[in-house]
Design a protein around this motif. Structure first.
Motif, PDB file in Angstrom:
ATOM      1  N   LEU A 197       0.814  -1.219   0.000  1.00 43.75           N
ATOM      2  CA  LEU A 197       0.000   0.000   0.000  1.00 43.75           C
ATOM      3  C   LEU A 197       0.847   1.269   0.000  1.00 43.75           C
ATOM      4  CD1 LEU A 197      -2.626  -1.099   2.692  1.00 43.75           C
ATOM      5  CD2 LEU A 197      -2.836  -1.275   0.200  1.00 43.75           C
ATOM      6  N   ASP A 198       2.085   1.161   0.437  1.00 45.72           N
ATOM      7  CA  ASP A 198       2.946   2.339   0.583  1.00 45.72           C
ATOM      8  C   ASP A 198       4.259   2.134  -0.171  1.00 45.72           C
ATOM      9  OD1 ASP A 198       4.382   4.538   1.361  1.00 45.72           O
ATOM     10  OD2 ASP A 198       4.338   4.098   3.521  1.00 45.72           O
ATOM     11  N   ASP A 199       4.449   2.880  -1.248  1.00 47.92           N
ATOM     12  CA  ASP A 199       5.673   2.774  -2.047  1.00 47.92           C
ATOM     13  C   ASP A 199       6.910   3.238  -1.280  1.00 47.92           C
ATOM     14  OD1 ASP A 199       4.250   1.805  -4.189  1.00 47.92           O
ATOM     15  OD2 ASP A 199       3.961   3.779  -5.108  1.00 47.92           O
ATOM     16  N   ASN A 200       6.706   4.024  -0.225  1.00 48.60           N
ATOM     17  CA  ASN A 200       7.824   4.548   0.557  1.00 48.60           C
ATOM     18  C   ASN A 200       8.166   3.670   1.766  1.00 48.60           C
ATOM     19  OD1 ASN A 200       8.142   6.907  -1.079  1.00 48.60           O
ATOM     20  ND2 ASN A 200       6.330   7.784  -0.080  1.00 48.60           N
ATOM     21  N   ALA A 201       7.530   2.509   1.846  1.00 49.67           N
ATOM     22  CA  ALA A 201       7.794   1.597   2.972  1.00 49.67           C
ATOM     23  C   ALA A 201       9.258   1.174   2.968  1.00 49.67           C
ATOM     24  CB  ALA A 201       6.896   0.376   2.878  1.00 49.67           C
ATOM     25  N   VAL A 202       9.875   1.186   4.145  1.00 51.97           N
ATOM     26  CA  VAL A 202      11.290   0.850   4.294  1.00 51.97           C
ATOM     27  C   VAL A 202      11.418  -0.528   4.937  1.00 51.97           C
ATOM     28  CG1 VAL A 202      13.470   1.504   5.395  1.00 51.97           C
ATOM     29  CG2 VAL A 202      11.908   3.281   4.540  1.00 51.97           C
ATOM     30  N   LYS A 203      12.260  -1.368   4.330  1.00 51.24           N
ATOM     31  CA  LYS A 203      12.492  -2.702   4.885  1.00 51.24           C
ATOM     32  C   LYS A 203      13.592  -2.646   5.943  1.00 51.24           C
ATOM     33  CE  LYS A 203      13.983  -7.374   3.639  1.00 51.24           C
ATOM     34  NZ  LYS A 203      14.529  -8.226   2.569  1.00 51.24           N
ATOM     35  N   TYR A 204      13.343  -3.301   7.072  1.00 54.76           N
ATOM     36  CA  TYR A 204      14.343  -3.370   8.140  1.00 54.76           C
ATOM     37  C   TYR A 204      15.180  -4.637   7.976  1.00 54.76           C
ATOM     38  CZ  TYR A 204      11.359   0.051  10.565  1.00 54.76           C
ATOM     39  OH  TYR A 204      10.605   1.153  10.905  1.00 54.76           O
ATOM     40  N   ASP A 205      16.492  -4.517   8.177  1.00 55.21           N
ATOM     41  CA  ASP A 205      17.352  -5.706   8.222  1.00 55.21           C
ATOM     42  C   ASP A 205      17.297  -6.320   9.611  1.00 55.21           C
ATOM     43  OD1 ASP A 205      18.259  -5.492   5.571  1.00 55.21           O
ATOM     44  OD2 ASP A 205      19.786  -4.020   6.170  1.00 55.21           O
ATOM     45  N   GLU A 206      17.157  -5.427  10.610  1.00 54.86           N
ATOM     46  CA  GLU A 206      17.088  -5.885  11.999  1.00 54.86           C
ATOM     47  C   GLU A 206      16.234  -4.919  12.798  1.00 54.86           C
ATOM     48  OE1 GLU A 206      20.210  -6.896  15.620  1.00 54.86           O
ATOM     49  OE2 GLU A 206      20.814  -7.255  13.537  1.00 54.86           O
ATOM     50  N   VAL A 207      15.447  -5.445  13.721  1.00 54.54           N
ATOM     51  CA  VAL A 207      14.564  -4.618  14.534  1.00 54.54           C
ATOM     52  C   VAL A 207      14.364  -5.337  15.866  1.00 54.54           C
ATOM     53  CG1 VAL A 207      12.415  -5.687  13.695  1.00 54.54           C
ATOM     54  CG2 VAL A 207      12.390  -3.300  14.424  1.00 54.54           C
ATOM     55  N   THR A 208      13.976  -4.608  16.908  1.00 53.51           N
ATOM     56  CA  THR A 208      13.733  -5.240  18.208  1.00 53.51           C
ATOM     57  C   THR A 208      12.241  -5.503  18.393  1.00 53.51           C
ATOM     58  OG1 THR A 208      13.396  -3.170  19.425  1.00 53.51           O
ATOM     59  CG2 THR A 208      15.677  -3.953  19.185  1.00 53.51           C
ATOM     60  N   PHE A 209      11.936  -6.421  19.292  1.00 52.64           N
ATOM     61  CA  PHE A 209      10.534  -6.714  19.584  1.00 52.64           C
ATOM     62  C   PHE A 209       9.833  -5.484  20.175  1.00 52.64           C
ATOM     63  CE2 PHE A 209      12.031 -11.170  19.545  1.00 52.64           C
ATOM     64  CZ  PHE A 209      11.077 -11.696  18.683  1.00 52.64           C
TER      65      PHE A 209
END
Length: 241
Positions: A175-187
């Protein structure tokens, strides 16, 4: 032999993953592909437990939203996971992989009752164990089941195989072309930002028990093995960076 990063894992499959492009029910081609990928991992001497969702057949939340009693709707969802588990068991055994289904709701004609020590023994004997029927309680998702079972069997990681997304994004990439993929994230970030990886109960359970999560796409064959080998695919979710 390639060096594996994990020796005991919980693989979380969404019901939608089994539906493939059809969008509902079980796509035989997809479930056969998943069975082949699991076989690859078992051949690396990895102990594999699987939790399957039921959204391709029935969603308890959807039934509840339309006026059905929530507990009844959730129990129907648990039965949907049993159907998916039996289908996956059939595909795995067709590939020559010994498999046991353990259900949280007693149904001895089709599945063993869930017993933690028996599940661990099956894993030690290199049998794939499929945990069906969620936690056996309404109001809990199969994500929470994956977190709970991972803690109980002392799995080193939860591999969350997604159908139409290849990791964790800042917003819905469809839905969002500007969505950023995370390589790592915390819970904690997952909970605070509402990233939709898994519900807050499951995220808290993983965080409290220090169980990492690898989120990746199941549609590319071989990805389960890549995750086991520690290759950089998808997104890693940890308690702390």
């Amino acid at each position: 032999m390639a060096h594996k990063k994990y020796t005991r894992v919980v693989l979380k499959l969404s019901g939608e993953a089994l539906a493939g492009e059809i969008g509902y029910g079980i796509d035989p081609t997809v479930i056969q592909s998943i069975a082949r990928q699991i076989k690859e991992v078992v051949e690396l001497d990895v102990e594999v437990a699987v939790v399957v969702g039921g959204g391709n057949i029935w969603r308890g939340m959807a039934g509840s939203a339309k006026g059905m009693d929530r507990a009844t709707a959730d129990y129907m969802g648990m039965l949907a996971t049993v159907m998916n588990s039996l289908a996956l068991q059939d595909s795995l055994e067709a590939e020559g992989v010994p498999t046991r289904v353990q259900a949280s709701i007693e149904m001895r004609q089709v599945a063993e009752p869930y017993i933690r020590r028996r599940a661990i023994r099956h894993l030690e004997k290199k049998r794939v164990v499929i945990f069906a029927a969620g936690t056996g309680n309404p109001y809990f998702s199969t994500d929470t089941t994956a977190a709970l079972r991972a803690a109980e069997i002392e799995a080193e990681v939860i591999l969350m195989a997604k159908n139409k997304v290849d990791g964790v994004y800042s917003s819905d990439p469809k839905l969002d072309d500007n969505a950023v993929k995370y390589d790592e994230v915390t819970f904690l970030e997952v909970i605070q930002k509402g990233l939709g990886v898994m519900d807050s109960t499951a995220s808290s359970l993983c965080m409290d028990n220090d169980i990492p999560l690898v989120v990746f796409s199941i549609t590319e064959e071989g990805n389960i093995k890549r995750a086991i080998l520690g290759e950089e695919i998808g997104t890693i979710v940890r308690g702390n960076k």
